[in-house]
Design a protein around this motif. Structure first.
Motif, PDB file in Angstrom:
ATOM      1  N   GLU A 110      37.700  21.343  12.487  1.00 46.72           N
ATOM      2  CA  GLU A 110      37.757  21.570  13.927  1.00 46.72           C
ATOM      3  C   GLU A 110      38.675  20.556  14.614  1.00 46.72           C
ATOM      4  O   GLU A 110      38.353  19.977  15.643  1.00 46.72           O
ATOM      5  CB  GLU A 110      36.354  21.531  14.535  1.00 46.72           C
ATOM      6  N   GLY A 111      39.827  20.347  14.000  1.00 44.81           N
ATOM      7  CA  GLY A 111      40.839  19.494  14.602  1.00 44.81           C
ATOM      8  C   GLY A 111      40.645  18.010  14.407  1.00 44.81           C
ATOM      9  O   GLY A 111      41.393  17.211  14.985  1.00 44.81           O
ATOM     10  N   GLU A 112      39.680  17.606  13.602  1.00 46.15           N
ATOM     11  CA  GLU A 112      39.425  16.185  13.374  1.00 46.15           C
ATOM     12  C   GLU A 112      39.379  15.873  11.884  1.00 46.15           C
ATOM     13  O   GLU A 112      39.001  16.729  11.072  1.00 46.15           O
ATOM     14  CB  GLU A 112      38.098  15.739  14.016  1.00 46.15           C
ATOM     15  N   ILE A 113      39.772  14.653  11.537  1.00 44.79           N
ATOM     16  CA  ILE A 113      39.701  14.181  10.156  1.00 44.79           C
ATOM     17  C   ILE A 113      38.353  13.494   9.978  1.00 44.79           C
ATOM     18  O   ILE A 113      38.104  12.435  10.560  1.00 44.79           O
ATOM     19  CB  ILE A 113      40.856  13.208   9.855  1.00 44.79           C
ATOM     20  N   ARG A 114      37.481  14.093   9.223  1.00 45.72           N
ATOM     21  CA  ARG A 114      36.104  13.605   9.099  1.00 45.72           C
ATOM     22  C   ARG A 114      35.845  13.075   7.691  1.00 45.72           C
ATOM     23  O   ARG A 114      36.189  13.718   6.703  1.00 45.72           O
ATOM     24  CB  ARG A 114      35.117  14.720   9.421  1.00 45.72           C
ATOM     25  N   VAL A 115      35.216  11.915   7.612  1.00 45.54           N
ATOM     26  CA  VAL A 115      34.804  11.350   6.325  1.00 45.54           C
ATOM     27  C   VAL A 115      33.516  12.038   5.891  1.00 45.54           C
ATOM     28  O   VAL A 115      32.509  11.986   6.601  1.00 45.54           O
ATOM     29  CB  VAL A 115      34.589   9.833   6.428  1.00 45.54           C
ATOM     30  N   LEU A 116      33.547  12.677   4.738  1.00 43.80           N
ATOM     31  CA  LEU A 116      32.370  13.364   4.224  1.00 43.80           C
ATOM     32  C   LEU A 116      31.581  12.515   3.250  1.00 43.80           C
ATOM     33  O   LEU A 116      30.366  12.646   3.149  1.00 43.80           O
ATOM     34  CB  LEU A 116      32.773  14.667   3.536  1.00 43.80           C
ATOM     35  N   GLU A 117      32.261  11.656   2.513  1.00 46.44           N
ATOM     36  CA  GLU A 117      31.560  10.867   1.499  1.00 46.44           C
ATOM     37  C   GLU A 117      32.346   9.607   1.170  1.00 46.44           C
ATOM     38  O   GLU A 117      33.583   9.622   1.148  1.00 46.44           O
ATOM     39  CB  GLU A 117      31.359  11.698   0.234  1.00 46.44           C
ATOM     40  N   ILE A 118      31.615   8.518   0.945  1.00 48.93           N
ATOM     41  CA  ILE A 118      32.183   7.267   0.461  1.00 48.93           C
ATOM     42  C   ILE A 118      31.326   6.802  -0.713  1.00 48.93           C
ATOM     43  O   ILE A 118      30.097   6.763  -0.605  1.00 48.93           O
ATOM     44  CB  ILE A 118      32.195   6.174   1.551  1.00 48.93           C
ATOM     45  N   VAL A 119      31.966   6.490  -1.814  1.00 52.67           N
ATOM     46  CA  VAL A 119      31.254   5.990  -2.989  1.00 52.67           C
ATOM     47  C   VAL A 119      31.822   4.620  -3.317  1.00 52.67           C
ATOM     48  O   VAL A 119      32.990   4.485  -3.690  1.00 52.67           O
ATOM     49  CB  VAL A 119      31.417   6.947  -4.194  1.00 52.67           C
ATOM     50  N   ASP A 120      30.993   3.586  -3.149  1.00 51.90           N
ATOM     51  CA  ASP A 120      31.438   2.223  -3.414  1.00 51.90           C
ATOM     52  C   ASP A 120      30.412   1.505  -4.273  1.00 51.90           C
ATOM     53  O   ASP A 120      29.479   2.128  -4.797  1.00 51.90           O
ATOM     54  CB  ASP A 120      31.691   1.473  -2.105  1.00 51.90           C
ATOM     55  N   SER A 121      30.578   0.220  -4.440  1.00 55.65           N
ATOM     56  CA  SER A 121      29.653  -0.598  -5.217  1.00 55.65           C
ATOM     57  C   SER A 121      29.895  -2.054  -4.855  1.00 55.65           C
ATOM     58  O   SER A 121      30.888  -2.377  -4.188  1.00 55.65           O
ATOM     59  CB  SER A 121      29.882  -0.382  -6.726  1.00 55.65           C
ATOM     60  N   PRO A 122      29.030  -2.973  -5.286  1.00 58.78           N
ATOM     61  CA  PRO A 122      29.278  -4.388  -5.005  1.00 58.78           C
ATOM     62  C   PRO A 122      30.618  -4.870  -5.548  1.00 58.78           C
ATOM     63  O   PRO A 122      31.240  -5.769  -4.971  1.00 58.78           O
ATOM     64  CB  PRO A 122      28.110  -5.088  -5.716  1.00 58.78           C
ATOM     65  N   HIS A 123      31.086  -4.271  -6.652  1.00 58.00           N
ATOM     66  CA  HIS A 123      32.353  -4.683  -7.247  1.00 58.00           C
ATOM     67  C   HIS A 123      33.535  -3.896  -6.676  1.00 58.00           C
ATOM     68  O   HIS A 123      34.689  -4.249  -6.928  1.00 58.00           O
ATOM     69  CB  HIS A 123      32.301  -4.506  -8.766  1.00 58.00           C
TER      70      HIS A 123
END
Length: 252
Positions: A110-123
């Motif tokens: 809908e005209g916007e760049i949306r973050v759906l998921e972030i996968v990170d870790s302590p490292h």
């Protein structure tokens, strides 16, 4: 990043669909040459894609080398929400672990760049999201990857609604310069952000697709870390294709 670019994820998945349609017409399986002919693809391309589709669970390679469709217990999930995140999280986790860098997935919605998921870790910590990605498309690799794939009208519409705010001294704040970079970037399917969103952080991204919707998969890491660009490119493009398949192809 100067390697010659191969087909992007969108092109590859359209080829996948033709091969799946061809395979579906042969209940007892068909060989590479026949499927390549029916999908109107070069045989080496068809062989590579068929093996990738078998690896990702869409096809079954029989002992004699023929390929058949795998039976699917359920349809693919909708292209948003919790089901989608659960569907692609294993692929993002694999990308994070292979490059020791936080991994991200966005979609243009809908005209916007949306973050759906972030996968990170302590490292492999995520970048500090001090400005929403939907307001920083010009300053992030993920955003620039999406903007590169939009048609001229959609891109102009986005830029008319978002100011090119300077987030760091490296941020591009000129519309003309941004468009020039988007249209002439030498990295093929990859987009880069070298400290444009956050000081000391480098990001790389490649486009993904959910049907006719564009998005991006990317990684972030400290700029003082050394990476082999060919490895980053290969891992990102492979992950982008697998995510696109997961979002677009029937079942999973």
């Amino acid at each position: 990043m100067g390697d010659q670019a191969g087909p992007g994820p969108g092109v590859s998945v359209r080829q996948d669909l033709r091969l799946l349609e061809a395979a579906g017409a042969h209940r007892d399986g068909a060989f590479v040459r026949q499927l390549a002919h029916e999908a109107q693809l070069p045989e080496p391309t068809a062989r590579r894609l068929l093996r990738e589709l078998a690896r990702d669970g869409y096809l079954h390679e029989l002992d004699d080398g023929a390929f058949t469709l795998r039976e699917r217990a359920s349809p693919r999930p909708a292209a948003d929400g919790r089901a989608l995140r659960e569907h692609v999280r294993p692929l993002l986790s694999s990308l994070r672990d292979s490059l020791s860098a936080a991994a991200y997935l966005t979609l243009y919605d809908e005209g916007e760049i949306r973050v759906l998921e972030i996968v990170d870790s302590p490292h492999a910590p995520r970048v500090d999201l001090w400005v929403g990605f939907h307001e920083a498309g010009h300053a992030t690799a993920l955003g620039k990857s999406v903007l590169r794939e939009l048609d001229e009208e959609a891109r102009a519409n986005y830029l008319s609604r978002h100011s090119l705010t300077g987030l760091t001294p490296r941020t591009i704040t000129s519309r003309e310069e941004l468009l020039r970079q988007l249209d002439s970037a030498p990295a093929g399917p990859l987009s880069l952000d070298r400290g444009e969103y956050a000081r000391g952080t480098t990001c790389a991204a490649a486009p993904v697709y959910s049907g006719d919707r564009v998005g991006a998969i990317g990684i972030s890491f400290r700029s003082d870390r050394m990476y082999r660009t060919t490895e980053v490119r290969a891992r990102l493009l492979d992950s982008a294709l697998r995510v696109t398949r997961r979002l677009t192809l029937p079942g999973s």
